[in-house]
Design a protein around this motif. Structure first.
Motif, short mmCIF file in Angstrom:
data_model
loop_
_atom_site.label_atom_id
_atom_site.label_comp_id
_atom_site.label_asym_id
_atom_site.label_seq_id
_atom_site.Cartn_x
_atom_site.Cartn_y
_atom_site.Cartn_z
N VAL A 1 0.83 -1.20 0.00
CA VAL A 1 0.00 0.00 0.00
C VAL A 1 0.86 1.25 0.00
CG1 VAL A 1 -1.68 1.31 1.35
CG2 VAL A 1 -1.89 -1.17 1.16
N ALA A 2 1.83 1.30 0.90
CA ALA A 2 2.70 2.48 1.00
C ALA A 2 4.02 2.07 1.62
CB ALA A 2 2.04 3.57 1.86
N GLY A 3 5.08 2.73 1.19
CA GLY A 3 6.40 2.41 1.72
C GLY A 3 7.25 3.65 1.86
N ILE A 4 8.22 3.57 2.76
CA ILE A 4 9.12 4.71 2.96
C ILE A 4 10.50 4.20 3.32
CG2 ILE A 4 8.43 4.94 5.39
CD1 ILE A 4 8.77 7.99 5.03
N TYR A 5 11.50 4.80 2.71
CA TYR A 5 12.89 4.51 3.02
C TYR A 5 13.58 5.84 3.16
CZ TYR A 5 17.79 3.26 2.40
OH TYR A 5 19.14 3.13 2.54
N THR A 6 13.82 6.24 4.39
CA THR A 6 14.37 7.58 4.61
C THR A 6 15.81 7.68 4.15
OG1 THR A 6 14.89 6.95 6.89
CG2 THR A 6 12.82 8.10 6.51
N GLY A 7 16.55 6.55 4.15
CA GLY A 7 17.94 6.60 3.71
C GLY A 7 18.09 7.04 2.27
N GLY A 8 17.08 6.74 1.47
CA GLY A 8 17.13 7.11 0.07
C GLY A 8 16.07 8.11 -0.32
N ALA A 9 15.38 8.67 0.67
CA ALA A 9 14.30 9.63 0.42
C ALA A 9 13.29 9.07 -0.56
CB ALA A 9 14.88 10.95 -0.08
N PRO B 1 14.57 -4.78 2.77
CA PRO B 1 15.74 -4.07 2.26
C PRO B 1 15.32 -2.81 1.50
CG PRO B 1 15.24 -5.93 0.86
CD PRO B 1 14.31 -6.02 2.04
N PRO B 2 16.23 -1.86 1.35
CA PRO B 2 15.88 -0.64 0.61
C PRO B 2 15.31 -0.91 -0.77
CG PRO B 2 17.96 -0.34 1.75
CD PRO B 2 17.58 -1.78 1.94
N SER B 3 15.74 -1.99 -1.38
CA SER B 3 15.22 -2.32 -2.71
C SER B 3 13.72 -2.55 -2.68
CB SER B 3 15.92 -3.55 -3.28
OG SER B 3 15.76 -4.66 -2.43
N GLY B 4 13.20 -2.89 -1.52
CA GLY B 4 11.76 -3.10 -1.42
C GLY B 4 10.97 -1.87 -1.77
N CYS B 5 11.49 -0.71 -1.39
CA CYS B 5 10.80 0.54 -1.70
C CYS B 5 11.00 0.96 -3.16
CB CYS B 5 11.29 1.66 -0.78
SG CYS B 5 10.50 1.67 0.84
#
Length: 126
Positions: free
Chosen positions: A48-56, A100-104
């Motif tokens: 539904v929604a995702g966030i990864y602050t390391g990569g904005a 993992p960041p790739s998820g976002c």
């Protein structure tokens, strides 16, 4: 590892609002893509929604754009999903997850996510 406890679900009428919360503990959750997923009976789990602050990076499924907002409170290690203008088709069990960041970057493919909350039910009546 990350431990996740989600809460905040309930029953509302169409047009109403809810805020889901996901309390994280363990590893620094800002290293992960944090996502909200939902699964209705007989349907596949969808991001539904995702966030990864390391990569904005933030991601929203087309079905919720403009109605749902994902946010984080780093001081509380808590992820939120603010849901407005709810529709009956939003009815589902909602889960927070860490991956993992790739998820976002890959539109929240749920198989990429290894840590899950227990789920919280959202029911929207017409």
């Amino acid at each position: 590892q990350v431990q996740l406890v989600d809460s905040g679900g309930g029953s509302v009428q169409a047009g109403g609002s809810l805020r889901l919360s996901c309390a994280a503990s363990g590893d620094t959750y800002s290293r992960y893509c944090m996502g909200w997923f939902r699964q209705a009976p007989g349907k596949e789990r969808e991001g539904v929604a995702g966030i990864y602050t390391g990569g904005a990076i933030t991601y929203y499924a087309d079905s919720v754009k403009g109605r749902f907002t994902i946010s984080q409170d780093d001081a509380k290690n808590t992820l939120y999903l603010h849901m407005n203008s709810l529709k009956p088709e939003d009815t589902a069990m909602y889960y927070c997850a860490a991956g993992p960041p790739s998820g976002c970057k890959e539109k929240l493919k749920y198989r990429l996510f290894g840590y899950w909350g227990q789920g919280t039910q959202v029911t929207v009546s017409s």
